[in-house]
Design an enzyme around this catalytic site. Structure first.
Site, PDB file in Angstrom:
ATOM      1  N   HIS A 308       0.684  -1.270  -0.027  1.00  0.00           N
ATOM      2  CA  HIS A 308       0.093  -0.089   0.213  1.00  0.00           C
ATOM      3  C   HIS A 308       0.897   1.292  -0.149  1.00  0.00           C
ATOM      4  CE1 HIS A 308      -3.184   2.996   1.364  1.00  0.00           C
ATOM      5  NE2 HIS A 308      -3.956   2.238   0.971  1.00  0.00           N
ATOM      6  N   ASP A 366      -7.773  -4.396  -0.482  1.00  0.00           N
ATOM      7  CA  ASP A 366      -8.255  -4.613  -1.950  1.00  0.00           C
ATOM      8  C   ASP A 366      -8.314  -6.248  -2.072  1.00  0.00           C
ATOM      9  OD1 ASP A 366      -8.979  -2.073  -2.367  1.00  0.00           O
ATOM     10  OD2 ASP A 366      -6.735  -1.725  -2.518  1.00  0.00           O
TER      11      ASP A 366
END
Length: 432
Positions: A308, A366
């Site tokens: 991320h 995600d």
């Protein structure tokens, strides 16, 4: 924001500027550069604003190095495991968790605004049947201001609060109807006897011809997905909402702008990209070759759903989503879906591979959310719509905070100009 008492001095060509250092409740100190142009005749260069605080905020705090995400001071894990989405929505909007009475009143108000104006049904008929649901969502949300002109009075607190409730209440209806329209199915109206997440699932999957039974495991999973995506500090879409809002635009237009920013694959489309990656890998036998390509910097192959930009250690939302993923797969009895099996195997390999561990490339929110949504029967075209549905609460909370801040100014970033210097115009006759 408070003065830390510290001052940084910058000297350039004999001129000096004293930059006050501000301290927040948490996080690193911040240099106040607002007078640097006046004092030194220069301004700062920060592409992507990665090192720039564009505002003060009391809503969300992230420490990417330590994997911390707080909403109004509460750890995201505690909220996702113990609260409901409507509790979190109230918290983001108002700063404190609601009492039972406050929560009941909040939910009742939301339920009174879930219906769309009947003329909005005509909007959907203007879209092609194969239109992307995000296009429908963006256009319809932006058009809400045509039905609620009072939203333009952003100086009025009651008007701001009403717009916030309307947006949070109506987004599930618009999102579900966007899906129904693309499927050629009848619109399902909201039900006030259901929770926020249950109501959305009902509008997505119910049919007028037969009753729809709510699965509590799936409803709770959807509630967690909404909580985990509700706000994430000053990301691209939130900054877009704030920037649009700084012009005095109505909140429906601002949230539509946020939806447009979220639409980009580098932002809201990450979970959809995960499933596309898995489909491209094809089978477990191809994973070793895929991993080798990811490690090859010249291949251009990326491992989607891992790592991320903000979290340099681990995504605090991922562990909760991982547990939710296993709950959903277990509830649905999914054991032989090739794509889901592939995802589980890829996760197992990646989290034990020294290359990825060393680089802190752990599965993020995600990776798991895409698997959950697919298992629940939600098409990939709706993934970003679900993200927007959840994030609307954060967007409108950030918008309200910005509008209500004393001395709020229109956003106006600067640039480093690299074009041609001043030159004289040449008429056609002399240009040859």
């Amino acid at each position: 924001m408070t003065e830390s008492g510290k001052v940084a001095t910058v000297t350039l060509e004999g001129k000096s500027a004293s930059l006050p250092v501000h301290s927040g409740t948490l996080g690193p100190d911040v240099l106040d550069i607002r007078k640097i142009t006046a004092d030194l005749g220069v301004f700062t260069f920060d592409p992507g604003y990665g090192e720039t605080a564009s505002c003060t905020s009391k809503i969300t705090f992230i420490d990417g190095d330590k994997g911390i995400l707080l909403h109004r001071g509460y750890p995201i894990a505690q909220l996702a495991e113990q609260a409901t989405f409507t509790e979190v929505a109230y918290l983001l909007l108002n700063g404190e968790l609601p009492t039972t009475t406050e929560h009941d009143a909040f939910v009742d108000t939301l339920k009174s605004h879930t219906l769309l104006h009947e003329q909005i049904r005509n909007f959907f008929n203007g879209f092609r049947r194969d239109a992307h649901p995000m296009a429908i969502l963006c256009g319809t949300v932006g058009a809400l201001s045509a039905f609620y002109s009072d939203a333009n009075d952003i100086s009025n607190a009651a008007s701001r609060n009403l717009s916030a409730m309307r947006l949070i209440a109506k987004l599930p209806t618009i999102a579900a109807w966007a899906y129904k329209y693309t499927q050629g199915e009848a619109f399902v109206y909201p039900r006030n006897d259901l929770t926020y997440a249950e109501n959305f699932l009902s509008m997505m999957f119910a049919h007028p011809s037969e009753p729809y039974k709510i699965n509590p495991i799936l409803a709770r999973a959807m509630d967690r997905i909404l909580i985990l995506h509700a706000d994430h500090e000053q990301n691209a879409s939130t900054s877009t909402v704030r920037m649009a809002g700084s012009t005095g635009a109505n909140p429906f237009a601002c949230v539509a702008a946020g939806i447009a920013a979220l639409w980009g694959p580098a932002h809201g489309g990450a979970n959809e990209a995960v499933l596309k990656m898995l489909a491209k890998i094809g089978s477990k036998d191809n994973i070793p070759e895929f991993i080798a390509q990811v490690k090859d910097k010249n291949s251009g192959v990326r491992l989607m759903g891992f790592g991320h930009r903000v979290y340099k250690n681990f995504d605090p939302r991922a562990k909760i989503m991982q547990a939710t993923c296993h709950e959903v797969l277990g509830e649905l009895g999914i054991k032989d879906d090739p794509l889901l099996d592939l995802a589980v195997e890829l996760e197992k390999i990646a989290i034990n591979d020294e290359y990825f561990v060393k680089r802190s490339l752990y599965p993020n929110v995600d990776f798991y959310s895409g698997i959950i949504l697919k298992a629940m029967g939600i098409p990939t075209s709706m993934f970003t719509v679900l993200f927007a549905l959840a994030r609307t609460t954060g967007w409108i909370s950030q918008w309200k905070e910005m509008i209500e801040e004393p001395g709020q100014r229109i956003s106006r970033p600067r640039q480093l100009y690299t074009g041609s210097p001043e030159r004289d115009f040449t008429p056609f006759a002399k240009r040859g």
